[in-house]
Every structure is written in structure tokens, then in C-alpha cells.
Design an enzyme around this catalytic site. Structure first.
Site, PDB file in Angstrom:
ATOM      1  N   THR A  64       5.378   8.315  13.745  1.00 28.61           N
ATOM      2  CA  THR A  64       5.237   7.584  15.007  1.00 28.61           C
ATOM      3  C   THR A  64       3.761   7.500  15.400  1.00 28.61           C
ATOM      4  O   THR A  64       3.303   6.468  15.893  1.00 28.61           O
ATOM      5  CB  THR A  64       6.093   8.256  16.099  1.00 28.61           C
ATOM      6  OG1 THR A  64       7.469   8.121  15.697  1.00 28.61           O
ATOM      7  CG2 THR A  64       5.920   7.600  17.455  1.00 28.61           C
ATOM      8  N   CYS A 112      13.412  10.387   7.179  1.00 26.57           N
ATOM      9  CA  CYS A 112      13.236  10.007   8.591  1.00 26.57           C
ATOM     10  C   CYS A 112      14.538  10.134   9.364  1.00 26.57           C
ATOM     11  O   CYS A 112      14.525  10.434  10.553  1.00 26.57           O
ATOM     12  CB  CYS A 112      12.640   8.612   8.693  1.00 26.57           C
ATOM     13  SG  CYS A 112      13.409   7.437   7.591  1.00 26.57           S
ATOM     14  N   GLU A 157       9.529  16.224  14.988  1.00 26.30           N
ATOM     15  CA  GLU A 157       9.960  15.925  13.620  1.00 26.30           C
ATOM     16  C   GLU A 157       9.290  16.908  12.660  1.00 26.30           C
ATOM     17  O   GLU A 157       8.067  16.923  12.544  1.00 26.30           O
ATOM     18  CB  GLU A 157       9.571  14.487  13.239  1.00 26.30           C
ATOM     19  CG  GLU A 157      10.076  14.097  11.873  1.00 26.30           C
ATOM     20  CD  GLU A 157       9.818  12.641  11.528  1.00 26.30           C
ATOM     21  OE1 GLU A 157       8.650  12.201  11.593  1.00 26.30           O
ATOM     22  OE2 GLU A 157      10.784  11.942  11.180  1.00 26.30           O
ATOM     23  N   LYS A 174       0.851  -1.195   0.000  1.00 27.62           N
ATOM     24  CA  LYS A 174       0.000   0.000   0.000  1.00 27.62           C
ATOM     25  C   LYS A 174       0.883   1.239   0.000  1.00 27.62           C
ATOM     26  O   LYS A 174       1.457   1.620   1.007  1.00 27.62           O
ATOM     27  CB  LYS A 174      -0.925   0.036   1.236  1.00 27.62           C
ATOM     28  CG  LYS A 174      -2.106   0.903   0.968  1.00 27.62           C
ATOM     29  CD  LYS A 174      -2.470   2.019   1.887  1.00 27.62           C
ATOM     30  CE  LYS A 174      -1.690   3.062   2.484  1.00 27.62           C
ATOM     31  NZ  LYS A 174      -1.694   4.361   1.777  1.00 27.62           N
ATOM     32  N   GLU A 179       9.074   1.265  11.271  1.00 24.73           N
ATOM     33  CA  GLU A 179      10.181   2.214  11.127  1.00 24.73           C
ATOM     34  C   GLU A 179       9.542   3.591  11.150  1.00 24.73           C
ATOM     35  O   GLU A 179       8.763   3.927  10.257  1.00 24.73           O
ATOM     36  CB  GLU A 179      10.937   1.949   9.809  1.00 24.73           C
ATOM     37  CG  GLU A 179      12.310   2.611   9.791  1.00 24.73           C
ATOM     38  CD  GLU A 179      12.301   3.935   9.085  1.00 24.73           C
ATOM     39  OE1 GLU A 179      12.151   4.966   9.790  1.00 24.73           O
ATOM     40  OE2 GLU A 179      12.423   3.973   7.858  1.00 24.73           O
TER      41      GLU A 179
HETATM   42  P1  NDP Z   1       1.764   8.553   7.856  1.00 26.37           P
HETATM   43  O1  NDP Z   1       2.588   7.901   8.880  1.00 26.37           O
HETATM   44  O2  NDP Z   1       0.341   8.777   8.207  1.00 26.37           O
HETATM   45  O3  NDP Z   1       1.835   7.737   6.484  1.00 26.37           O
HETATM   46  C1  NDP Z   1       2.625   6.589   6.257  1.00 26.37           C
HETATM   47  C2  NDP Z   1       1.799   5.508   5.585  1.00 26.37           C
HETATM   48  O4  NDP Z   1       0.788   5.066   6.491  1.00 26.37           O
HETATM   49  C3  NDP Z   1       1.066   5.993   4.343  1.00 26.37           C
HETATM   50  O5  NDP Z   1       0.999   4.962   3.388  1.00 26.37           O
HETATM   51  C4  NDP Z   1      -0.313   6.282   4.900  1.00 26.37           C
HETATM   52  O6  NDP Z   1      -1.299   6.278   3.923  1.00 26.37           O
HETATM   53  C5  NDP Z   1      -0.480   5.137   5.858  1.00 26.37           C
HETATM   54  N1  NDP Z   1      -1.522   5.330   6.858  1.00 26.37           N
HETATM   55  C6  NDP Z   1      -2.045   6.484   7.333  1.00 26.37           C
HETATM   56  N2  NDP Z   1      -3.011   6.233   8.241  1.00 26.37           N
HETATM   57  C7  NDP Z   1      -3.112   4.900   8.345  1.00 26.37           C
HETATM   58  C8  NDP Z   1      -3.941   4.022   9.105  1.00 26.37           C
HETATM   59  N3  NDP Z   1      -4.854   4.482   9.944  1.00 26.37           N
HETATM   60  N4  NDP Z   1      -3.762   2.688   8.968  1.00 26.37           N
HETATM   61  C9  NDP Z   1      -2.833   2.191   8.126  1.00 26.37           C
HETATM   62  N5  NDP Z   1      -2.048   2.980   7.360  1.00 26.37           N
HETATM   63  C10 NDP Z   1      -2.178   4.313   7.470  1.00 26.37           C
HETATM   64  O7  NDP Z   1       2.457   9.915   7.477  1.00 26.37           O
HETATM   65  P2  NDP Z   1       1.817  11.212   6.790  1.00 26.37           P
HETATM   66  O8  NDP Z   1       1.825  11.025   5.332  1.00 26.37           O
HETATM   67  O9  NDP Z   1       0.515  11.562   7.426  1.00 26.37           O
HETATM   68  O10 NDP Z   1       2.898  12.310   7.184  1.00 26.37           O
HETATM   69  C11 NDP Z   1       2.789  12.979   8.422  1.00 26.37           C
HETATM   70  C12 NDP Z   1       4.129  13.116   9.084  1.00 26.37           C
HETATM   71  O11 NDP Z   1       4.660  11.821   9.350  1.00 26.37           O
HETATM   72  C13 NDP Z   1       5.197  13.786   8.258  1.00 26.37           C
HETATM   73  O12 NDP Z   1       5.120  15.157   8.334  1.00 26.37           O
HETATM   74  C14 NDP Z   1       6.443  13.242   8.902  1.00 26.37           C
HETATM   75  O13 NDP Z   1       6.743  13.970  10.065  1.00 26.37           O
HETATM   76  C15 NDP Z   1       6.059  11.842   9.299  1.00 26.37           C
HETATM   77  N6  NDP Z   1       6.515  10.839   8.317  1.00 26.37           N
HETATM   78  C16 NDP Z   1       7.590  10.064   8.642  1.00 26.37           C
HETATM   79  C17 NDP Z   1       8.077   9.161   7.727  1.00 26.37           C
HETATM   80  C18 NDP Z   1       9.254   8.312   8.029  1.00 26.37           C
HETATM   81  O14 NDP Z   1       9.888   7.796   7.100  1.00 26.37           O
HETATM   82  N7  NDP Z   1       9.595   8.081   9.260  1.00 26.37           N
HETATM   83  C19 NDP Z   1       7.503   9.026   6.397  1.00 26.37           C
HETATM   84  C20 NDP Z   1       6.337   9.828   6.169  1.00 26.37           C
HETATM   85  C21 NDP Z   1       5.896  10.709   7.106  1.00 26.37           C
HETATM   86  P3  NDP Z   1      -1.721   7.664   3.192  1.00 26.37           P
HETATM   87  O15 NDP Z   1      -0.482   8.436   2.938  1.00 26.37           O
HETATM   88  O16 NDP Z   1      -2.320   7.171   1.965  1.00 26.37           O
HETATM   89  O17 NDP Z   1      -2.656   8.329   4.105  1.00 26.37           O
END
Ligand code: NDP
Length: 479
Positions: free
Chosen positions: A229, A283, A382, A174, A249
Site C-alpha cells: 500500500t 496479499c 500486513e 517491470k 492491487e
Molecule cells: P513494493 O510494493 O515496494 O514492491 C512492488 C513492486 O513495486 C516491485 O516491482 C518494486 O520494485 C516496485 N517499486 C518499489 N518502489 C517503487 C517506486 N518508487 N516506483 C515504482 N515502483 C516501485 O513491495 P516490497 O518488495 O518493498 O515489499 C514490502 C512489503 O510490501 C511486503 O513485506 C508486503 O507486506 C508488501 N507487499 C505486498 C504485495 C501484494 O501483493 N499486495 C506484494 C509484495 C509486497 P523492486 O522490488 O524492484 O524494488
């Protein structure tokens, strides 16, 4: 290749229950309308994956044949690298320099690295008491749900699916709603490579709909997640209902520490790549720069001058080093943190504004704050953007203390010519990766993952195979 917009389930391109748009963040234009997997399509994907996983064609496939499939997939990605990199840049906003020179080559290398493991998954013979032979088998876990973020869309997808497939699992991928396009291209290439239908399914959609349904599904055996997180916490809570296995992660607030005895020019370059590579949407970004007091003024001056001259611009221009942030939401979040830096009393020494690139797109200047302390929001939270917080320290103990003053523990950097000091720092810092006199180095063979609230489980390296296998202990009576 051409863009794909449907779901890949069971080897077929199928419609979803709704659609969503994916934008080019550099131009704000719609690239494509992509099908979204609702609960029904997620269920179909899980059933296809289960069937494919159980099928003798996959379960009893010779391991070297699985290796060959992964190797073929790597060749196909390499052959189509130009189109894939251009698509990643359009969907994510990252400079073409990064997607073509780093991201996609890493995907290729990673597929080849794990292809090499497919026929080397051995168990042990255990010297048990009594008249028994005891040995272990390492078996695949089953159906793996891989939920990946938008910052390194295809790269992080490959971190999950390459070891998962090498170990003989079936995968449902996904991608993030902001960046679904390259995952779909990879799905197409996996079919072309000859993976049995259903072994790799790709189901774009929004997190709370598609992602949530995947985590809730009772027939998914494991969720491998990279993201924030807070979402990781939610994924883990939902997976607890199964219970199903999880590896996470998550975020970071990584310290990049410069001692007075370091090569300061190299440290400045390392600080810049540490925070501005990937627009800071990384990250492991070195988002906290810790500088020893005696070199603080000199280092910050050099840093500010270099940051101010960094080219923020059109991601498709090969000279661009900072592209567009992934979305308007992310840009607003980053600008909000810049405002918080001002409010909390930090001193802005570079950037601090939206960057104007042809009057559109989500661009923010390379931004450096000085005079930051660990209580400020820009030092604790972050930001996930091109914003660096500079702090000052006195001596090794103080550096370690400040470096560890965070809920996160993903990565750390240290710059010094003193070998002993470097290793003492590496020993005492709470982080899953430590870079000495370098930053942001990755290799498919080297493990990556977090301490503390940066998660658990490891991507990459031999250790990642543990995430995708389970151990069976077999007892044979000899008498
Ligand atoms: P998320 O953690 O929400 O997104 C990561 C993945 O999880 C995406 O595929 C997202 O889908 C999916 N996801 C979101 N909600 C759910 C759920 N309830 N159940 C299962 N999967 C879910 O990050 P965001 O895109 O909202 O970004 C927000 C913040 O997160 C950023 O500003 C950053 O600080 C942090 N982040 C950290 C990352 C890292 O590598 N550590 C990577 C990305 C973000 P979808 O995007 O389709 O909603």
C-alpha cells in the site's frame, strides 16, 4: 531454455545502465547478475512500445490473430513449464509443488482465457435522442507500465499483460528486483510466439530507479501496479503528475472466520492453506483467524498441532509445503512481527522461530498466535509471512465487526453450514473476494481486487478488460 539476464527492449536483448544480483533465498547463493534499466533504458523501452503500438502491424492486426499470439504464448509457457517453474522456485523460494502445480499452470490458463477475449471486445449501440446513430468503440489505452511484486512473479505479471495484450496495448513489464528471471523468460517466449518487437518489453531493476522512471515517464498511458500500500500510494502520487491512469492491487489483512457450526476439520485445513500457502507472502492471506468462542479451544488445539508438523524445508523437495521467504529483509520483517506479537501479549501456540534448513536460507516456522485482539500490531499490519493471528468472536454481528476492523479489504473467508449466515457475512464484509467454506481459490474468469486501502481496479475476469480499454462514443447524423 536458458536464463536471460539482459533487458528486452524492442525485441532486442540490451544491456542496462548497471547490474544487480538475484539470489536463491533457500541457499543465499547468487543465481545471476541481471541488467538494470536506468532512466535511459526506460525511455528506450517506452519509445519502442509506443512505436510498436502505433504501428499498423499491431493496431490493425485482426483480433483473432492477437488471440492466436496469446494462445501460442500459452502453449510455449506450457511446453517450457518445468524450467520456468524451477526458475521461479529458485528465485522466489516457493515450493516447487506450488510453482509447478499452481503458479505456472495458472499463467497458461490465464493467457488462454484472455486470448479468448481478444476478438470479443464489442461496443454498444446507444438509443440517443434526435436523428443520430450513436455507438461506442472499445479501444486500447496505449503503452501500459506493469509493475509487479515478487510473491507470484510470473503469475501476477500474466494478470496484467494477458488482458493488456488481448485488448491491443503495448506493455512494459517491470518485475520485482528479487524475482526478475521468469519475466525475462516470458519475454523470450513472447518473441518466439511472434508478438511484434516492442509489444512486450521486460525491464528489470529496482523500484525507486526503474519503477519510478516508468511511472514518471510522460509517454506511459497507464500504470498497473501490484505491491504494498505504501508504494502504491507513491505510484499514484507520481502518476498524478501526468495525470496518467492507475490501477492498484495492494496489501491485505484478510479475515478467515470460523463459526461454531462449521465443519471444523475443513476449517482447520482452510485456515492452514489460508495463511501458509505461499509462505504467507500472499496479499490475500487469511492472516486473521476469527473463531467463534464455543469452538475456540478445540479449533486452536487442532490448528496448533497441524501447524507444528508442517514441513518447512528445501523448496525443491516435492514434499515441502513451506519454502524460504523471499529475502533476508522479509525474514527479518516477519521475525520482527513475531517479536511484536510477544510484546503485545499474544500467546504463541505454534512455531515462532527461524527454521533451520541446512544452516542457510531465509526460513521461518509456521507460526500461530492465539489470544490476539484487534489493537495488536499482528492483527492490524500486513506481515506477509507465515504468521497467523487468532481472535475470538461472539455471533455474526461481532464477526463482521471484527472482520471489518482493518484499513484493508482484499479478501475474506467464512466457514459455516448455515447458508443464510454465509451469505449475510458475504454481504456485510468489506472485501473484494469472499470465500465460503474454502480459501485461496482463483480462476482467470473471476475478478480479483480490493476494497478500501487494498486498492482499486480489478485483475482477472471480464471486468479486467475495462482496465485496458477506453471507450469512444461515435455520433453519426442520419438526416
Ligand atoms: P513494493 O510494493 O515496494 O514492491 C512492488 C513492486 O513495486 C516491485 O516491482 C518494486 O520494485 C516496485 N517499486 C518499489 N518502489 C517503487 C517506486 N518508487 N516506483 C515504482 N515502483 C516501485 O513491495 P516490497 O518488495 O518493498 O515489499 C514490502 C512489503 O510490501 C511486503 O513485506 C508486503 O507486506 C508488501 N507487499 C505486498 C504485495 C501484494 O501483493 N499486495 C506484494 C509484495 C509486497 P523492486 O522490488 O524492484 O524494488
Amino acid at each position: 531454455m536458458e536464463l536471460r539476464t539482459k533487458l528486452l527492449i524492442g525485441g532486442e536483448w540490451v544491456a542496462g545502465s548497471s547490474r544487480f544480483q538475484t539470489l536463491n533465498p533457500a541457499t543465499e547463493e547468487t543465481i545471476a547478475e541481471v541488467e538494470e534499466a536506468g532512466a535511459g533504458e526506460v525511455d528506450l523501452a517506452v519509445r519502442s512500445a509506443r512505436e510498436a503500438f502505433e504501428s499498423p502491424k499491431w493496431r490493425h492486426m485482426d483480433p483473432h490473430r492477437r488471440a492466436a499470439l496469446l494462445w501460442t504464448l500459452a502453449d510455449l509457457v506450457e511446453r517450457n513449464a518445468e524450467f520456468i517453474a524451477a526458475t521461479e522456485t529458485r528465485d522466489n523460494g516457493k515450493p516447487l509443488f506450488e510453482s509447478s502445480k499452481v503458479d505456472i499452470p495458472f499463467v497458461v490458463a490465464n493467457l488462454r482465457y484472455f486470448a479468448g477475449w481478444a476478438d470479443k471486445l464489442t461496443g454498444d449501440v446507444i438509443p440517443v435522442s434526435g436523428g443520430f446513430l450513436n455507438y461506442t468503440l472499445r479501444e486500447p489505452i496505449g503503452v501500459i507500465g506493469a509493475i509487479v511484486p515478487w510473491n507470484f512473479p510470473l503469475n501476477i505479471a500474466s494478470w496484467k499483460l494477458a488482458p493488456a495484450l488481448a485488448c491491443g496495448n503495448a506493455v512494459i513489464l517491470k518485475p520485482a528486483e528479487q524475482t526478475p528471471l521468469t519475466a525475462l523468460l516470458l519475454g523470450e517466449l513472447a518473441l518466439e510466439a511472434g508478438f511484434p518487437p516492442g509489444i512486450l518489453n521486460v525491464i528489470p531493476g529496482r523500484g525507486p530507479i526503474t519503477g519510478q522512471a516508468l511511472v514518471e515517464h510522460p509517454d506511459v498511458d497507464k500504470i498497473c501496479f501490484t505491491g504494498s500500500t505504501s508504494t502504491g500510494r507513491l505510484v499514484m502520487r507520481t502518476a498524478a503528475e501526468g495525470p496518467k491512469k492507475v490501477s492498484l492491487e495492494l496489501g491485505g489483512k484478510s479475515p478467515n472466520v470460523v463459526f461454531a457450526d462449521a465443519d471444523l476439520d475443513a476449517a482447520v485445513r482452510g485456515a492452514l492453506t489460508g495463511i501458509f500457502y505461499g509462505k504467507g507472502e500472499v496479499c490475500a492471506a487469511g492472516s486473521r483467524l476469527l473463531v467463534e468462542r464455543s469452538v475456540h479451544d478445540e479449533l486452536v488445539e487442532k490448528l496448533a498441532s497441524k501447524a507444528s508438523s508442517m514441513s518447512v524445508g528445501d523448496p525443491t523437495d516435492p514434499k515441502t509445503r513451506i519454502g524460504a521467504l523471499v529475502s533476508a529483509e522479509q525474514r527479518d520483517k516477519v521475525l520482527g512481527y513475531i517479536e511484536a506479537g510477544h510484546q503485545d501479549g499474544a500467546k504463541l501456540v505454534a512455531g515462532g522461530n527461524q527454521a533451520d534448513v541446512n544452516g542457510r536460507g531465509y526460513f521461518v516456522e509456521a507460526t500461530v498466535f492465539d489470544a490476539v485482539d484487534s489493537s495488536m500490531r499482528i492483527a492490524r499490519e500486513e506481515i506477509f509471512g507465515p504468521v497467523l493471528a487468532t481472535l475470538t468472536f461472539d455471533g455474526l454481528e461481532d464477526a463482521v465487526d471484527i472482520a471489518n476492523r482493518t484499513i484493508y479489504g482484499l479478501a475474506a473467508g467464512v466457514w459455516t453450514r448455515d447458508v443464510g449466515k454465509a451469505h449475510r457475512f458475504a454481504r456485510d464484509v468489506q472485501a473484494g473476494t469472499v470465500w465460503v467454506n474454502t480459501y485461496n481459490r482463483y480462476d482467470p474468469a473471476s475478478p480479483f481486487g480490493g476494497f478500501k486501502q487494498s486498492g482499486f481496479g480489478r485483475d482477472l475476469g471480464e471486468i479486467a478488460l475495462q482496465e485496458y480499454t477506453q471507450t469512444k462514443s461515435v455520433w453519426v447524423a442520419l438526416d
